[in-house]
Every structure is written in C-alpha cells, then in structure tokens.
Design a protein around this motif. Structure first.
Motif, short mmCIF file in Angstrom:
data_model
loop_
_atom_site.label_atom_id
_atom_site.label_comp_id
_atom_site.label_asym_id
_atom_site.label_seq_id
_atom_site.Cartn_x
_atom_site.Cartn_y
_atom_site.Cartn_z
N HIS A 93 0.86 -1.18 0.00
CA HIS A 93 0.00 0.00 0.00
C HIS A 93 0.90 1.23 0.00
N LEU A 94 0.82 2.03 -1.05
CA LEU A 94 1.66 3.22 -1.14
C LEU A 94 1.36 4.16 0.04
N ALA A 95 0.09 4.50 0.22
CA ALA A 95 -0.34 5.18 1.45
C ALA A 95 -0.72 4.04 2.39
N GLU A 96 0.05 3.88 3.44
CA GLU A 96 -0.05 2.69 4.27
C GLU A 96 -1.36 2.58 5.04
N GLN A 97 -1.74 1.35 5.32
CA GLN A 97 -2.96 1.09 6.06
C GLN A 97 -2.94 1.71 7.45
N GLN A 98 -1.76 1.85 8.04
CA GLN A 98 -1.68 2.43 9.39
C GLN A 98 -2.16 3.88 9.41
N LEU A 99 -2.23 4.53 8.26
CA LEU A 99 -2.72 5.91 8.22
C LEU A 99 -4.18 5.98 8.65
N SER A 105 -10.11 6.51 3.79
CA SER A 105 -11.06 5.45 4.10
C SER A 105 -10.44 4.13 3.66
N LYS A 106 -11.00 3.03 4.13
CA LYS A 106 -10.52 1.72 3.68
C LYS A 106 -10.64 1.61 2.17
N LYS A 107 -11.68 2.21 1.62
CA LYS A 107 -11.87 2.16 0.17
C LYS A 107 -10.71 2.85 -0.54
N LYS A 108 -10.30 4.03 -0.07
CA LYS A 108 -9.16 4.74 -0.69
C LYS A 108 -7.86 3.97 -0.48
N ILE A 109 -7.63 3.51 0.74
CA ILE A 109 -6.39 2.80 1.07
C ILE A 109 -6.23 1.56 0.21
N ASN A 110 -7.34 0.86 -0.05
CA ASN A 110 -7.29 -0.39 -0.80
C ASN A 110 -7.61 -0.22 -2.28
N THR A 148 -1.11 15.73 6.33
CA THR A 148 -2.27 16.16 5.56
C THR A 148 -2.39 15.28 4.32
N GLU A 149 -3.51 15.39 3.65
CA GLU A 149 -3.69 14.62 2.43
C GLU A 149 -2.63 15.02 1.40
N GLN A 150 -2.32 16.32 1.28
CA GLN A 150 -1.33 16.77 0.32
C GLN A 150 0.06 16.22 0.65
N GLN A 151 0.41 16.18 1.93
CA GLN A 151 1.70 15.62 2.33
C GLN A 151 1.79 14.14 1.97
N ILE A 152 0.71 13.41 2.15
CA ILE A 152 0.67 11.99 1.79
C ILE A 152 0.80 11.83 0.28
N LEU A 153 0.08 12.65 -0.48
CA LEU A 153 0.16 12.57 -1.93
C LEU A 153 1.57 12.91 -2.42
#
Length: 93
Positions: free
Chosen positions: A10-16, A25-30, A66-71
């Motif tokens: 998972h590029l953006a990890e599940q721990q987020l 959301s789980k939908k976005k993460i997966n 933030t979302e931007q930092q994650i992106l």
C-alpha cells in the motif's frame, strides 16, 4: 511474472487509517491506485527495509500528515522506486 511472485504494498499505508485522518477510508487505502506490486525477491530489502525506512522518516516529520503531504510522499516514492514495482509506475530518477 505470476501473481504468486509479487507482494502487495500500500503506497499510502494502512496504518494511516489509525492516525485520525478523516479524508482516508478503507476504500481509498485499498484502491487499485494505491496498490503496488513488489517482486518477492526484492520484498525483504525494498519493502521491509528501504520503503519502511522512508515511511518512518516521513511519519517522524509528519506524525499526522495532511492529504497533500501523503500525496507528495507517495509521488516521491513512485518516482524513486517505481521502476521496481510490478507493473512499473511513475517517472524514474
């Protein structure tokens, strides 16, 4: 390469999801856009050491990103390591 030869990352990890980030959301993460295949023969070093270390540094700097930092972090990871992924992604260094 067969699916059995790949580990899903998972590029953006599940721990987020546990970091109180209401935009994830789980939908976005997966989602397929967030998943990367890593060849099993690279998993121990690339996934469990190199990527883990990069993510740990990121979380140290941004404990509640933030979302931007994650992106931005995800884009950097694709650029840096995307040529190892299955299929390859990002524009490589």
């Amino acid at each position: 390469m067969n699916i059995e030869d790949v580990v899903i990352h998972h590029l953006a990890e599940q721990q987020l999801l546990k970091r109180l980030l209401n935009f994830l959301s789980k939908k976005k993460i997966n989602s397929i856009e967030n998943l990367r295949g890593i060849p099993k023969d690279l998993n121990d070093i690339l996934h469990l050491v190199i990527i883990r270390g990069e993510n740990d540094k990121f979380y140290e700097k941004y404990p509640y990103p933030t979302e931007q930092q994650i992106l931005d972090h995800s884009t950097m990871m694709d650029k840096k390591y995307g040529h190892h992924f299955v299929p390859p992604v990002g524009k490589y260094r």
